[in-house]
Design a protein around this motif. Structure first.
Motif, PDB file in Angstrom:
ATOM      1  N   ASP A 238       7.381  10.788  35.600  1.00 55.60           N
ATOM      2  CA  ASP A 238       6.795  11.069  34.282  1.00 55.60           C
ATOM      3  C   ASP A 238       5.774  12.191  34.380  1.00 55.60           C
ATOM      4  N   MET A 239       4.930  12.122  35.388  1.00 56.70           N
ATOM      5  CA  MET A 239       3.877  13.123  35.544  1.00 56.70           C
ATOM      6  C   MET A 239       4.445  14.496  35.880  1.00 56.70           C
ATOM      7  N   VAL A 240       5.493  14.533  36.714  1.00 54.17           N
ATOM      8  CA  VAL A 240       6.128  15.809  37.057  1.00 54.17           C
ATOM      9  C   VAL A 240       6.755  16.437  35.811  1.00 54.17           C
ATOM     10  N   LYS A 241       7.423  15.616  34.994  1.00 52.39           N
ATOM     11  CA  LYS A 241       8.006  16.126  33.745  1.00 52.39           C
ATOM     12  C   LYS A 241       6.932  16.725  32.840  1.00 52.39           C
ATOM     13  N   LEU A 242       5.815  16.021  32.707  1.00 50.82           N
ATOM     14  CA  LEU A 242       4.730  16.528  31.881  1.00 50.82           C
ATOM     15  C   LEU A 242       4.160  17.842  32.430  1.00 50.82           C
ATOM     16  N   ALA A 243       4.005  17.903  33.742  1.00 45.79           N
ATOM     17  CA  ALA A 243       3.454  19.110  34.353  1.00 45.79           C
ATOM     18  C   ALA A 243       4.373  20.308  34.153  1.00 45.79           C
ATOM     19  N   LYS A 244       5.660  20.060  34.136  1.00 46.58           N
ATOM     20  CA  LYS A 244       6.635  21.155  33.970  1.00 46.58           C
ATOM     21  C   LYS A 244       6.743  21.628  32.529  1.00 46.58           C
ATOM     22  N   ARG A 245       6.251  20.829  31.600  1.00 42.79           N
ATOM     23  CA  ARG A 245       6.334  21.232  30.194  1.00 42.79           C
ATOM     24  C   ARG A 245       5.505  22.467  29.897  1.00 42.79           C
ATOM     25  N   GLY A 246       4.397  22.613  30.564  1.00 39.93           N
ATOM     26  CA  GLY A 246       3.569  23.795  30.367  1.00 39.93           C
ATOM     27  C   GLY A 246       2.568  23.700  29.243  1.00 39.93           C
ATOM     28  N   ASP A 247       2.696  22.719  28.377  1.00 39.66           N
ATOM     29  CA  ASP A 247       1.751  22.599  27.260  1.00 39.66           C
ATOM     30  C   ASP A 247       0.731  21.487  27.488  1.00 39.66           C
ATOM     31  N   VAL A 248       0.692  20.989  28.678  1.00 39.82           N
ATOM     32  CA  VAL A 248      -0.240  19.904  28.996  1.00 39.82           C
ATOM     33  C   VAL A 248      -1.428  20.454  29.736  1.00 39.82           C
TER      34      VAL A 248
END
Length: 178
Positions: A168-178
């Motif tokens: 979950d955290m990796v997905k969020l980090a890859k989004r770029g808007d976090v």
């Protein structure tokens, strides 16, 4: 700005939920632990067995170092639920009951124990932050003999919405808007 507002809303909701009947106070002092014991609460010492045997709150049960016993050392996730059921059940630790978790003063594994109980469905779980030191400073006795509770058969339900996985955290980090 939106994520800050969302964070504040989540914090407010969590505070409200903890205040609802059926939920225990998050943190207790020594007098609160004494009152919980009088109500029949289970007291769980999450320290390693040698520390537990040097002195613990009378009646407190132990499974050993909860951070080691309940976690997979590679992934740091909980061990299999069936194994948690067996470990907690054999110690008489029933998440459906009121539970007070403690360790040494300020030890984060007391909070891990609280989280474990909540993750497996418990709602009436508190931490005695001052731990064994606070208990002794309050003038209360300790015992060194292992305390035993009657074993209970548990069928635990996981509540994975309480955790964010590494994925979950990796997905969020890859989004770029976090």
């Amino acid at each position: 700005m939106m994520s800050r507002l969302l964070g504040q809303a989540v914090l407010a909701l969590a505070t409200l939920l903890l205040a609802l009947p059926g939920h225990a106070a998050a943190i207790l002092d020594a007098a609160g632990v004494k009152a919980a014991i009088a109500r029949g609460a289970i007291v769980w010492d999450v320290r390693a067995a040698p520390l537990y045997r040097k002195g613990h709150i009378p009646g407190a049960v132990s499974i050993g170092d909860a951070g080691t016993v309940l976690r997979n050392p590679v992934t740091e996730d909980f061990v299999e639920t069936a194994q948690v059921e067996k470990i907690l059940g054999n110690a008489g630790i029933d998440p459906a009951r009121e539970i007070v978790v403690y360790a040494d003063r300020g030890n984060p594994y007391a909070y891990f124990g609280r989280f474990a109980i909540q993750y497996f469905g418990g709602q009436k779980v508190s931490v005695f932050h001052d731990g064994i030191e606070g208990w002794q400073e309050a003038g209360y006795p300790v015992e060194t003999a292992d305390a035993r509770r009657e074993a209970v058969a548990l069928k635990l339900k996981e509540h994975p919405q309480l955790v964010a996985s590494t994925e979950d955290m990796v997905k969020l980090a890859k989004r770029g808007d976090v």
